[in-house]
Structures are given as C-alpha cells and as structure tokens.
Design an enzyme around this catalytic site. Structure first.
Site, PDB file in Angstrom:
ATOM      1  N   ASN A   1      -4.109 -13.711  16.146  1.00 56.32           N
ATOM      2  CA  ASN A   1      -4.387 -14.878  16.937  1.00 56.32           C
ATOM      3  C   ASN A   1      -3.909 -15.899  15.833  1.00 56.32           C
ATOM      4  O   ASN A   1      -4.559 -15.963  14.623  1.00 56.32           O
ATOM      5  CB  ASN A   1      -5.972 -15.079  16.904  1.00 56.32           C
ATOM      6  CG  ASN A   1      -6.488 -14.098  18.176  1.00 56.32           C
ATOM      7  OD1 ASN A   1      -5.913 -14.093  19.257  1.00 56.32           O
ATOM      8  ND2 ASN A   1      -7.441 -13.546  17.939  1.00 56.32           N
TER       9      ASN A   1
ATOM     10  N   HIS B   1     -13.192 -17.576  12.607  1.00 58.18           N
ATOM     11  CA  HIS B   1     -13.195 -16.856  13.737  1.00 58.18           C
ATOM     12  C   HIS B   1     -13.042 -15.438  13.627  1.00 58.18           C
ATOM     13  O   HIS B   1     -13.793 -14.551  14.264  1.00 58.18           O
ATOM     14  CB  HIS B   1     -12.407 -17.734  14.606  1.00 58.18           C
ATOM     15  CG  HIS B   1     -12.721 -17.355  16.324  1.00 58.18           C
ATOM     16  ND1 HIS B   1     -12.360 -16.179  16.687  1.00 58.18           N
ATOM     17  CD2 HIS B   1     -13.705 -17.816  17.024  1.00 58.18           C
ATOM     18  CE1 HIS B   1     -12.728 -16.030  17.868  1.00 58.18           C
ATOM     19  NE2 HIS B   1     -13.440 -17.012  18.380  1.00 58.18           N
ATOM     20  N   ASP B   2     -11.885 -15.176  13.235  1.00 59.06           N
ATOM     21  CA  ASP B   2     -11.436 -13.645  13.434  1.00 59.06           C
ATOM     22  C   ASP B   2     -11.453 -13.072  11.755  1.00 59.06           C
ATOM     23  O   ASP B   2     -11.321 -12.042  11.597  1.00 59.06           O
ATOM     24  CB  ASP B   2      -9.968 -13.644  13.559  1.00 59.06           C
ATOM     25  CG  ASP B   2      -9.853 -13.862  14.994  1.00 59.06           C
ATOM     26  OD1 ASP B   2     -10.950 -14.172  16.029  1.00 59.06           O
ATOM     27  OD2 ASP B   2      -8.571 -13.979  15.494  1.00 59.06           O
ATOM     28  N   SER B   3     -12.150 -13.975  10.880  1.00 59.96           N
ATOM     29  CA  SER B   3     -12.521 -13.299   9.844  1.00 59.96           C
ATOM     30  C   SER B   3     -13.905 -13.328   9.049  1.00 59.96           C
ATOM     31  O   SER B   3     -14.773 -12.880   9.766  1.00 59.96           O
ATOM     32  CB  SER B   3     -11.400 -14.054   8.726  1.00 59.96           C
ATOM     33  OG  SER B   3     -11.551 -15.220   8.716  1.00 59.96           O
TER      34      SER B   3
END
Ligand SMILES: *[C@@H]1O[C@H](CO)[C@@H](O)[C@H](O)[C@H]1NC(C)=O
Ligand SMILES: *[C@@H]1O[C@H](CO)[C@@H](O)[C@H](O)[C@H]1NC(C)=O
Ligand SMILES: *[C@@H]1O[C@H](CO)[C@@H](O)[C@H](O)[C@H]1NC(C)=O
Ligand SMILES: *[C@@H]1O[C@H](CO)[C@@H](O)[C@H](O)[C@H]1NC(C)=O
Ligand SMILES: *[C@@H]1O[C@H](CO)[C@@H](O)[C@H](O)[C@H]1NC(C)=O
Ligand SMILES: *[C@@H]1O[C@H](CO)[C@@H](O)[C@H](O)[C@H]1NC(C)=O
Length: 407
Positions: A164, A219-221
């Site tokens: 993403n 968010h993705d980390s």
C-alpha cells in the site's frame, strides 16, 4: 501497480451509498498504463500568497495513523519533536475509522461516516478550503506517493513491492465534490515530490495538509516508523526559511488505536510561530480535529462553516494572539463520550437517516459568522441542523436527535 483486481474494485464500488455518487470525477482511470500515462502529463499548480495571520503566516498539518496517545508520546523521535514545541495532552479524534476523521478535519463533520469507503461528499458541503480561497490564502495537499496531482482513484500500490502506498481515504480534500469538481483544486492536491519542488521554487502555500504513505504514517508499520519518518521530514525544515517563515506545524494522528477507550491522540505544535517561552511545554486544553479548522479561522479572521468548527477550541498558542477564550469540557459529560463510534448520517454503512444536516446559519462565535458562500448554499433548506456553539460535540453513543445509533 494499481488495484486492478475486479473484485476489489467491485467491493469498493458497491459500498458507495446511493446518496453519495459524485457527478464530478475526472481522474479515476485505474489501469497501471492509464495512471502512468496521466502521471506523465498531469498538471499541478502552486499558487502563492502572503496574507498576514495574527499568530502565524503558514500552517503545515501532518497526520500519522492509528496510535494511542501514550504510545505516540513515548516514541523517541516524536518526543524529540514535542520538546521543540508544545505537546497537546488533551486532544481527540472524533470517531473511528480513518476516513471520517480526515473528512471532519476540513469539513467540520463526518456526516455519519463509519467506514473507509469510496465516499463522495456532495458539493453543497463546504470546507476550510473554501474559507481559505475566500480570503486569497494559498493551500495545497502533499500526499506521499499519490501518483499524480489530482488523482481520484481509491488507492495506488508501490509498483515494485505491491505494498500500500497512497490511499484516497487519507486525502481529505479529494473526499469533497466541491473540491474535485474544480480542475484548479485538483491541481493543488499534489504528492511529496511536489513538496520538494515547491520548497525549492519558494512556492509553498500558506496552508498545507501532508499525508505520508501507508508505511511512513505508521498504518502498515509502527509508531517507530512513523516517528522516524516525521523527524526526518520535519527536522531539516526547522531552520529552512523557505518553509519556516512564521510557520506553525501540527503533527497529529487520525485516531487512537484502542476502540474501547476514549479516542485520545497525540498532538504536537512546533515551528517558528511558537514563542520561545512556550517551547518544551504542554497544553492541557481540550481539542479535537475541529480545532484544526477553528484555529485557521481565528488566525486569519475567516468566517465559519457553521458546523462543529464554530465552537471548537482554538489552540492556546494562537488564541493568545487572536483573543479567543478557551472552554473546558464538563468532566461528567466527557465521561460519557468516547468518540469511538459514528452517529448516523449520509455515509453510514447502514443509514437510517441519510440526510445532510444543514449548517447552523445563526451561529456566531468570537465575532466569526457563517461564511456568505455557505449561507447562499443553505438558505431556505429545511434539513435538520444539530450544530451548536460548543466543544462538547456529539458522538455515536450520544447522537444528535434524529441521527441515532445504527449499528
Ligand atoms: C444541494 O442543495 C440544494 C438546496 O438544498 C438541493 O436542491 C440540491 O439537491 C443539493 N445538491 C445535491 C447534489 O444534493
Ligand atoms: C508526483 O506527481 C507528479 C505529477 O503531478 C508526477 O510526475 C510524479 O511522478 C509523482 N511522484 C510520485 C513519487 O509518484
Ligand atoms: C513510502 O515512503 C518511503 C519514504 O518516505 C519509501 O521508502 C517507501 O518505499 C514508500 N512506500 C512503501 C510502500 O513503503
Ligand atoms: C517570508 O514571508 C514574507 C511575508 O510575510 C515574505 O515577504 C518573504 O519573502 C518570505 N520569506 C521567504 C524566504 O519566503
Ligand atoms: C466505545 O467505548 C465504549 C466504552 O468503553 C464501549 O462500551 C463501546 O463498545 C466502544 N465502541 C466501539 C465501537 O468500540
Ligand atoms: C487512548 O486514549 C485514552 C484517553 O482518552 C487513554 O486513557 C489511553 O491510554 C489511550 N490508549 C493508550 C494505550 O495510550
């Protein structure tokens, strides 16, 4: 590469509420080849202005993702930045999940949104961008890894890793048809490459909203990645006068990650607009995302949107210069508000009352009236209005009349 999966596109499309289909889409082609072709020719635009503010001449708002207050405040890089400015210790998101918080931060409400769908907010709804333009104040968005200025697609993946990168739900301006129906405004929704071009050309605007990509924003980390990205981005700007020219920087989060507790988020105000005696201090006043609008209104003497922006506390460091008085949140009432659930409205996933609330055209706060452009759009409209001159705004557990709890 773009989301080319038909299933994913269908899933996104079917989640659009019937009341919310936009008439103003231009740059939505999602095939990789189409995006790359558009990227090669996309126009961007960088209007500049110098409208003097009472407390600052430039505001840069940076949003990170989904972290509880204590975790964010404990991150060493965010703590480093907080030490260079003011830490907001009583600052709140307005609901969950992400998209309604981004919408609220410029439009003064989330209109029942309780999802991250492909929502289109109709052009009767004005935002802070209308207020800024009304006063000739330049603005831009810098969305990291947005493939080109004005891109209206749902998302964009990293072409090498398929991770993403850019997501529409974290881009507040693009959610509003009032912005996307204007080619000029689309050209001002840019990516971070453009930030560095504008910095180099000395064409940064006076109001900007910066969204790191889905890795950089945590968010993705993790908050460690978000803190490190933010320090890397902000620290070199601290003594760069092309950016730091009576500038206020707000670093905050969209929402707290634990849905069962109150939605407290870290906020940090820094920059050369912060007086030296306030550097390294905390501010315990109550703020939420609507303060991001009221502070702009107070600083430049703008009119209001007639929504939750009207009563929102102006950051103390700015209020010291504008004369705004700050209000306290009644503790008994606060105990009943978690800001962890949306009330009903047009964008609710299961709306029982999908009606846009009318702005409260009579509100006046600290001498600020509802903007003429808003009055003209809504005068004579019979929709209900729930906005009051208060910091104690509704949430899903305490909904406005008619916009009750739905799920
Ligand atoms: C905008 O508001 C006007 C007046 O209330 C209404 O007639 C019109 O349908 C609204 N537009 C949309 C797109 O809903
Ligand atoms: C940023 O947008 C411009 C066009 O607006 C484009 O040329 C550039 O490739 C984009 N950068 C990234 C990293 O996608
Ligand atoms: C996000 O941005 C960072 C730099 O800020 C970059 O290294 C990374 O490749 C980008 N995309 C992803 C998916 O991590
Ligand atoms: C700083 O702002 C002033 C106007 O307030 C402007 O005249 C000046 O050119 C700006 N300096 C830089 C380096 O942009
Ligand atoms: C919001 O918080 C309250 C109080 O902890 C809790 O009862 C409720 O389940 C939470 N709502 C959601 C959607 O998490
Ligand atoms: C989320 O916010 C609440 C306050 O509203 C706070 O008590 C809680 O500690 C926060 N969550 C964490 C894990 O920091």
């Amino acid at each position: 590469m773009m989301y080319t999966s038909a299933a994913l596109l269908l899933a996104a499309a079917s989640s659009v509420s019937a009341a919310a289909v936009s008439a103003s889409l231009q740059y939505t082609a999602t095939a990789t080849s189409a995006v790359l072709a558009a990227q090669a020719t996309a126009k961007s635009s960088s209007p500049v202005s110098f409208v003097k503010g009472k407390a600052f001449d430039r505001l840069a708002i940076i949003w990170l993702e989904n972290t509880d207050f204590t975790l964010a405040a404990g991150d060493p890089n965010l703590a480093f930045l907080a030490n260079k400015g003011i830490k907001l210790t009583n600052n709140f998101g307005v609901t969950h999940p992400s998209e309604p918080n981004y919408a609220a931060a410029i439009g003064g409400d989330y209109f029942g949104m309780n999802n991250d769908n492909l929502n289109y907010i109709n052009s009767n709804i004005s935002t802070v961008i209308d207020l800024l333009e009304g006063a000739g104040i330049s603005w831009a968005e810098y969305q990291e890894d947005m493939p080109y200025a004005g891109y209206e697609g749902f998302a964009w993946l990293n072409e090498e890793t398929q991770a993403n990168d850019y997501v529409r739900k974290h881009n507040p301006a693009v959610l509003y048809d009032q912005n996307t129906k204007s080619l000029q405004r689309l050209e001002q929704m840019k990516n971070l490459t453009s930030f560095y071009e504008d910095l180099a050309a000395n064409t940064l605007p006076q109001w900007m909203f910066i969204t790191p990509n889905m890795t950089s924003d945590g968010h993705d980390s993790s908050v460690t990645v978000a803190g490190s990205w933010t320090r890397n981005f902000v620290e070199p700007l601290l003594d760069d006068e092309r950016f730091m020219n009576n500038t206020l920087v707000l670093i905050t989060f969209d929402e707290n990650s634990s849905y069962s507790i109150q939605n407290q988020i870290l906020g940090i105000l820094l920059g050369d607009a912060v007086p030296s005696e306030l550097v390294g201090t905390s501010d315990n006043n109550f703020y939420n995302h609507y303060s991001e609008i009221s502070t702009v209104e107070a600083n430049w003497g703008l009119p209001t949107l007639g929504r939750w922006d009207v009563g929102a506390n102006v950051y103390q460091v700015v209020a010291d210069k504008t004369g705004d008085s700050l209000r306290t949140y009644d503790a008994g009432n606060m105990a009943k508000h978690f800001y962890n659930l949306s009330y009903d409205g047009v964008f609710n996933s299961a709306p029982s009352f999908p009606v846009y609330p009318k702005p409260n055209l009579c509100l006046e706060h600290a001498g600020r009236k509802v903007a003429q452009s808003v009055q003209q759009k809504w005068y004579g409209n019979k929709n209900p209005s729930y906005y009051k001159d208060t910091i104690e705004v509704n949430d899903g557990l305490n909904p406005p009349a008619q916009y009750g709890f739905t799920n």
